[in-house]
Design a protein around this motif. Sequence first.
Motif, short mmCIF file in Angstrom:
data_model
loop_
_atom_site.label_atom_id
_atom_site.label_comp_id
_atom_site.label_asym_id
_atom_site.label_seq_id
_atom_site.Cartn_x
_atom_site.Cartn_y
_atom_site.Cartn_z
N SER A 144 1.90 30.78 0.82
CA SER A 144 0.48 30.87 1.17
C SER A 144 -0.03 29.56 1.77
O SER A 144 0.52 28.49 1.52
CB SER A 144 -0.32 31.20 -0.09
N THR B 262 4.02 36.87 0.26
CA THR B 262 4.54 35.65 0.89
C THR B 262 6.02 35.44 0.56
O THR B 262 6.87 35.51 1.44
CB THR B 262 3.73 34.42 0.44
N HIS C 22 -2.14 33.04 -10.32
CA HIS C 22 -2.47 34.28 -9.62
C HIS C 22 -3.38 35.14 -10.49
O HIS C 22 -3.14 35.29 -11.68
CB HIS C 22 -1.17 35.05 -9.31
O1 TXA Z 1 2.89 31.92 -1.50
C1 TXA Z 1 2.80 31.15 -2.45
O2 TXA Z 1 1.90 30.33 -2.56
C2 TXA Z 1 3.86 31.28 -3.56
C3 TXA Z 1 3.69 32.66 -4.18
C4 TXA Z 1 4.63 32.89 -5.32
O3 TXA Z 1 2.36 32.85 -4.56
N1 TXA Z 1 3.74 30.24 -4.54
C5 TXA Z 1 4.07 28.94 -4.26
O4 TXA Z 1 3.95 28.08 -5.34
O5 TXA Z 1 4.43 28.54 -3.17
P1 TXA Z 1 4.61 26.61 -5.41
O6 TXA Z 1 4.45 26.14 -6.82
O7 TXA Z 1 6.00 26.62 -4.89
O8 TXA Z 1 3.69 25.72 -4.53
C6 TXA Z 1 2.42 25.35 -5.01
C7 TXA Z 1 1.98 24.06 -4.39
C8 TXA Z 1 2.66 22.90 -5.05
O9 TXA Z 1 3.41 22.18 -4.10
C9 TXA Z 1 1.52 22.04 -5.58
O10 TXA Z 1 1.67 20.69 -5.28
C10 TXA Z 1 0.27 22.62 -4.93
O11 TXA Z 1 0.58 23.94 -4.63
N2 TXA Z 1 -0.81 22.60 -5.91
C11 TXA Z 1 -0.93 23.37 -7.01
N3 TXA Z 1 -2.03 23.04 -7.71
C12 TXA Z 1 -2.63 22.06 -7.02
C13 TXA Z 1 -3.82 21.29 -7.22
N4 TXA Z 1 -4.61 21.48 -8.29
N5 TXA Z 1 -4.12 20.35 -6.31
C14 TXA Z 1 -3.34 20.17 -5.22
N6 TXA Z 1 -2.20 20.85 -4.98
C15 TXA Z 1 -1.85 21.77 -5.86
#
Ligand code: TXA
Length: 326
Positions: free
Chosen positions: A184, A37, A69
Amino acid sequence: MSSAVRPRIIAATSHAAIPAAVAALRAGDLVAMPTETVYGLAADAASARAVAGIFAAKGRPEFNPLIVHAESVAGVRDMATLTAQAERLAEAFWPGPLTLVLPRRPEGRIADLAVAGLSTVAVRVPAHPVARALLAAFGGPLAAPSANRSGHVTATTAAHVASDIGEAVAIIIDDGPAPIGVESTIVGFDGDRPTLLRAGGVNRMAIEAVLGERLAVLAADPGAPTAPGMLASHYAPMAALRLDAASVQPGEALLAFGQLPPGVTNATAIVNLSPTRDLTEAAANLFAALRSLDGKADVIAVSPIPDNGLGEAINDRLRRAAAPRS
Ligand code: TXA
Ligand code: MG
């Protein structure tokens, strides 16, 4: 942390890339890894200290929960419970650009800070061969948000990562542009109701076809995932918090930062977030500290914490934890 020039950019084709990245991760340092991604800013998900480094590097205004991951579905099972619907999505789309928000298993080794104290964890099994090789060689889950400075455009090349947050990263594994280029798709479950939390690499109709039902939509703007502050389940201690406490009253527990305040002999229990006033260390200790003090007193006195750097995020979480419960 090593004092080597940062970041070290290593081509994914180099035999040195994976061993060097694993060594950095084991030392608690950050590694930018290509995924299908976008580039991810990876840290050992079991180490609160390493995860705190992610928030420091990204300059996040608050502790957003991160995506964890895993190399395989078996690795996901160690940290989360897959419901029947989640099993079907995992079968259909993993490895791949789908993230599932699942109930967290209490015995899993994920640092509280990686999930911002939530009882759920966002997990993904990536398809990119370099990310998979790194996960396999490291032998444990990696917390990794997109490898850009908070609020900046998502990083889809090693050069983006280097210019955005390079000085905070030990190693960038360069595998050229990320093939998909958007994050993703995130699906959560509100009870039995599957919900689209973020549009992304797997399209919604493909997910609905597997589930045999429509996804509910939570975020009005597909680019704006659920703010963790909106989540009802966001961890808050049972005890009340008294912020910016200059002293400890009889019967209170103490969450200290730096030097212990007057009245410390009144405290029923004490945890010092960082005796040396190191905000990265304090961030790493925050959620575990709240957990361990909870139940030791009705009120937790919290020492003042400076509002710069990670202090802003720490204070944001403390204010949320202190807010009246509905
Ligand atoms: O493609 C992707 O998903 C990339 C690659 C590196 O894997 N990662 C990514 O992570 O986009 P990040 O941290 O930028 O976005 C993760 C999102 C955050 O906005 C967060 O609010 C949501 O996922 N998230 C994470 N844990 C959560 C949870 N337990 N409940 C609801 N939302 C959650
Ligand atoms: Mg992001």
